[in-house]
Design a protein around this motif. Sequence first.
Motif, short mmCIF file in Angstrom:
data_model
loop_
_atom_site.label_atom_id
_atom_site.label_comp_id
_atom_site.label_asym_id
_atom_site.label_seq_id
_atom_site.Cartn_x
_atom_site.Cartn_y
_atom_site.Cartn_z
N GLN A 5 27.30 43.65 -9.56
CA GLN A 5 27.57 42.39 -10.24
C GLN A 5 27.08 41.25 -9.38
N LEU A 6 26.58 40.23 -10.03
CA LEU A 6 26.12 39.05 -9.32
C LEU A 6 27.33 38.22 -8.92
N HIS A 7 27.45 37.94 -7.64
CA HIS A 7 28.54 37.12 -7.13
C HIS A 7 28.08 36.44 -5.86
N ARG A 8 28.78 35.39 -5.47
CA ARG A 8 28.45 34.73 -4.21
C ARG A 8 29.33 35.29 -3.12
N ILE A 9 28.85 35.20 -1.87
CA ILE A 9 29.56 35.79 -0.75
C ILE A 9 29.92 34.68 0.24
N PRO A 10 31.12 34.10 0.11
CA PRO A 10 31.51 32.99 0.98
C PRO A 10 31.58 33.35 2.46
N SER A 11 31.87 34.61 2.78
CA SER A 11 31.98 35.00 4.18
C SER A 11 30.64 34.97 4.90
N GLU A 12 29.53 34.97 4.14
CA GLU A 12 28.20 34.92 4.73
C GLU A 12 27.47 33.64 4.33
N ALA A 13 28.22 32.61 3.98
CA ALA A 13 27.63 31.40 3.42
C ALA A 13 27.19 30.41 4.48
N MET A 14 26.10 29.72 4.17
CA MET A 14 25.73 28.53 4.93
C MET A 14 26.20 27.32 4.12
N LEU A 15 26.12 27.41 2.81
CA LEU A 15 26.66 26.38 1.94
C LEU A 15 27.71 27.00 1.02
N GLY A 16 27.24 27.70 -0.01
CA GLY A 16 28.18 28.24 -0.99
C GLY A 16 28.20 29.74 -1.11
N GLY A 17 27.29 30.42 -0.43
CA GLY A 17 27.22 31.87 -0.52
C GLY A 17 26.33 32.37 -1.64
N VAL A 18 25.63 31.45 -2.30
CA VAL A 18 24.77 31.82 -3.42
C VAL A 18 23.60 32.68 -2.94
N SER A 19 22.93 32.27 -1.88
CA SER A 19 21.79 33.02 -1.37
C SER A 19 22.19 34.41 -0.91
N ALA A 20 23.31 34.52 -0.23
CA ALA A 20 23.78 35.82 0.23
C ALA A 20 24.10 36.72 -0.97
N GLY A 21 24.69 36.16 -2.00
CA GLY A 21 25.01 36.93 -3.20
C GLY A 21 23.77 37.39 -3.94
N LEU A 22 22.78 36.50 -4.07
CA LEU A 22 21.53 36.87 -4.72
C LEU A 22 20.80 37.95 -3.92
N ALA A 23 20.78 37.79 -2.60
CA ALA A 23 20.13 38.78 -1.75
C ALA A 23 20.80 40.14 -1.85
N ASP A 24 22.12 40.15 -1.89
CA ASP A 24 22.85 41.41 -2.02
C ASP A 24 22.57 42.06 -3.38
N TYR A 25 22.53 41.27 -4.42
CA TYR A 25 22.30 41.79 -5.76
C TYR A 25 20.91 42.42 -5.89
N PHE A 26 19.89 41.73 -5.33
CA PHE A 26 18.53 42.22 -5.44
C PHE A 26 18.12 43.15 -4.30
N GLY A 27 18.99 43.34 -3.32
CA GLY A 27 18.72 44.26 -2.23
C GLY A 27 17.67 43.78 -1.25
N ILE A 28 17.62 42.46 -1.02
CA ILE A 28 16.67 41.91 -0.06
C ILE A 28 17.44 41.14 1.02
N ASP A 29 16.73 40.75 2.05
CA ASP A 29 17.35 40.01 3.15
C ASP A 29 17.68 38.59 2.69
N LYS A 30 18.86 38.11 3.05
CA LYS A 30 19.28 36.77 2.62
C LYS A 30 18.42 35.66 3.21
N VAL A 31 17.73 35.94 4.32
CA VAL A 31 16.85 34.93 4.92
C VAL A 31 15.72 34.58 3.95
N PHE A 32 15.19 35.58 3.25
CA PHE A 32 14.11 35.32 2.31
C PHE A 32 14.59 34.46 1.13
N VAL A 33 15.78 34.70 0.66
CA VAL A 33 16.32 33.90 -0.45
C VAL A 33 16.57 32.47 0.03
N ARG A 34 17.10 32.33 1.23
CA ARG A 34 17.34 30.98 1.78
C ARG A 34 16.02 30.24 1.96
#
Length: 78
Positions: A5-34
């Motif tokens: 499920q698509l969700h944000r991850i506040p524990s890994e957030a720089m702002l809202g956790g949106v990038s970390a959630g998208l990265a987890d959902y698509f299985g890529i590194d959150k640095v690329f999404v950021r």
Amino acid sequence: MTTKQLHRIPSEAMLGGVSAGLADYFGIDKVFVRLFFVLMFIVPTPFPVFVVYIVLWIIMPKGERYFEARPDPHHQPR
């Protein structure tokens, strides 16, 4: 069986956790999404990306990671 499920991850957030959630959902590194979001903030686009980020921040529910990025070396399978 767990479904992704698509969700944000506040524990890994720089702002809202949106990038970390998208990265987890698509299985890529959150640095690329950021980096994608930062580049889209800088590059002039017809639709402001910050609006997309804010909307995702509002509508994505809070959650935690589904999968670890690296396997735990101390984990013993049963």
